[in-house]
Design a protein around this motif. Structure first.
Motif, mmCIF file in Angstrom:
data_model
loop_
_atom_site.group_PDB
_atom_site.id
_atom_site.type_symbol
_atom_site.label_atom_id
_atom_site.label_comp_id
_atom_site.label_asym_id
_atom_site.label_seq_id
_atom_site.Cartn_x
_atom_site.Cartn_y
_atom_site.Cartn_z
ATOM 1 N N SER A 75 0.815 -1.211 0.000
ATOM 2 C CA SER A 75 0.000 0.000 0.000
ATOM 3 C C SER A 75 0.850 1.262 0.000
ATOM 4 N N SER A 76 1.799 1.346 0.939
ATOM 5 C CA SER A 76 2.556 2.589 1.118
ATOM 6 C C SER A 76 3.545 2.850 -0.009
ATOM 7 N N ILE A 77 4.049 1.798 -0.646
ATOM 8 C CA ILE A 77 5.035 1.996 -1.713
ATOM 9 C C ILE A 77 4.375 1.998 -3.086
ATOM 10 N N LEU A 78 3.697 0.911 -3.426
ATOM 11 C CA LEU A 78 3.146 0.782 -4.774
ATOM 12 C C LEU A 78 1.842 1.552 -4.949
ATOM 13 N N LEU A 79 0.852 1.209 -4.137
ATOM 14 C CA LEU A 79 -0.493 1.756 -4.319
ATOM 15 C C LEU A 79 -0.503 3.279 -4.234
ATOM 16 N N GLU A 80 0.126 3.817 -3.207
ATOM 17 C CA GLU A 80 0.075 5.265 -2.999
ATOM 18 C C GLU A 80 0.894 6.023 -4.036
ATOM 19 N N THR A 81 1.966 5.417 -4.528
ATOM 20 C CA THR A 81 2.754 6.063 -5.583
ATOM 21 C C THR A 81 1.943 6.199 -6.860
ATOM 22 N N ILE A 82 1.247 5.130 -7.244
ATOM 23 C CA ILE A 82 0.425 5.177 -8.455
ATOM 24 C C ILE A 82 -0.753 6.131 -8.262
ATOM 25 N N GLN A 83 -1.348 6.130 -7.085
ATOM 26 C CA GLN A 83 -2.455 7.053 -6.813
ATOM 27 C C GLN A 83 -2.008 8.502 -6.957
ATOM 28 N N GLU A 84 -0.820 8.794 -6.460
ATOM 29 C CA GLU A 84 -0.307 10.163 -6.547
ATOM 30 C C GLU A 84 -0.136 10.593 -7.999
ATOM 31 N N HIS A 85 0.413 9.709 -8.818
ATOM 32 C CA HIS A 85 0.660 10.085 -10.212
ATOM 33 C C HIS A 85 -0.625 10.076 -11.042
ATOM 34 N N MET A 86 -1.600 9.303 -10.645
ATOM 35 C CA MET A 86 -2.902 9.407 -11.308
ATOM 36 C C MET A 86 -3.534 10.762 -11.013
ATOM 37 N N ALA A 87 -3.376 11.229 -9.782
ATOM 38 C CA ALA A 87 -3.891 12.554 -9.421
ATOM 39 C C ALA A 87 -3.170 13.643 -10.214
#
Length: 342
Positions: free
Chosen positions: A211-223
């Motif tokens: 969650s903290s490395i993969l999921l949140e990184t992709i979420q940030e760049h989608m935003a």
């Protein structure tokens, strides 16, 4: 800085958007509170306090990413509002759109709808091949990142389920060991229960890493991709305003010509001065549009470079975490094997 309220972060972002987004600069999106997560946090019992802590920790990481993203921008990092935000204690002015629907916020809402209808009624004639290609690239990137995000989300859910299963299996083995009359078998079952309990802890840690490395990184760049689309739309609005001014200039020229043909010298001279002002506005709008287009090009390239760096760094960290997780798993089974044989 994450001790500040959510509305302070949104207020900071709103100020930066107002000052910079219309010029073509990408202002990172401030993470919004998850209503479902907030509801779960408020309804959690004392036994589920760790779930509440996970929500709070994720929120803190999201806000830290937001501030770091601004600090990495060569223009935004020097902004006085950002400087005040990170150096001054206390709350800053709240974001207007987070309050109740006041008259001003309602006007802003309908203005947005008007912009959409204006875009439909007066489509932009895109003559820049670069922007045509980039629009397609951004749409494709958004779709691919959405698929990737869904896959990572399934990974998180799957690993969390496996961790819960291992923990339940460990408890079942422990109960079975306590009921077993054969001392040797009871000891083996107890050690196996301990092993699965430790493996559940390893799995829980990897779930957090997912969650903290993969999921949140992709979420940030989608935003950030969504913000990039907003910047593209700002360019469309700038082009529309420019073309509206061009149309106004042409109308004034026609009126001036009619007055000249009719012999109305005074009226023609009056429109001559107005034409000069209108021509200056057209020239300035064209210049602003070109400057904005150049800034967007630079922002897009900078954003692409940062995305590559961020995802590469996240993948390296994640692989290192996976390797460490596998080492710990192997150590647990080797320990179990040694204890059973001894």
């Amino acid at each position: 800085m994450t001790h500040k309220s959510n509305q302070s972060f949104l207020g900071l972002r709103e100020k930066l958007v107002e000052k910079y987004q219309h010029t073509g600069i990408i202002v990172p999106a401030a993470p919004e509170k998850s209503i479902s997560a907030l509801t779960k946090t408020k309804l959690n019992s004392a036994d589920e306090e760790h779930n509440s802590n996970e929500v709070v920790d994720k929120r803190a990481r999201d806000l830290q990413r937001f501030l770091r993203r601004i600090a990495r921008h060569p223009k935004l990092v020097t902004d006085c509002d950002f400087r005040d935000f990170i150096t001054m204690d206390g709350e800053l002015p709240k974001a207007a759109f987070t309050s109740a629907l006041s008259g001003s916020s309602m006007k802003k809402m309908f203005k947005s709808f008007g912009d959409v209808f204006s875009k439909i009624a007066f489509p932009m004639d895109e003559n820049d091949r670069w922007f045509e290609q980039v629009h397609s690239q951004v749409d494709e990137l958004d779709e691919l990142m959405g698929r990737l995000l869904a896959g990572i989300d399934q990974l998180v859910v799957g690993r969390k389920g496996m961790t819960i299963g291992q923990d339940q299996f460990s408890k079942a083995l422990s109960m079975l060991a306590s009921c077993e009359e054969n001392t040797s078998l009871a000891r083996t079952l107890s050690k196996l229960a301990e092993t699965h309990e430790n493996l559940a802890m390893v799995g829980k840690h990897m779930t957090q890493e997912d969650s903290s490395i993969l999921l949140e990184t992709i979420q940030e760049h989608m935003a950030l991709t969504n913000v990039l689309k907003e910047v593209f739309y700002e360019r469309v609005k700038a082009w529309q305003n420019w073309q509206n001014q061009v149309q106004l200039l042409n109308k004034k020229r026609e009126v001036k010509t009619r007055h000249e043909l009719a012999g109305n010298t005074d009226r023609a001279n009056q429109y001559k001065n107005e034409l000069t002002d209108c021509e200056n506005k057209v020239d300035q709008m064209e210049k602003d549009f070109q400057n904005m287009s150049n800034i967007i090009r630079k922002e897009f390239k900078r954003n692409c470079q940062q995305r590559r760096e961020d995802i590469k760094e996240a993948l390296l960290r994640y692989i290192e975490s996976l390797i460490e997780s596998e080492k710990q798993t192997l150590e647990q089974w080797e320990k179990f094997q040694h204890e059973v044989k001894s």
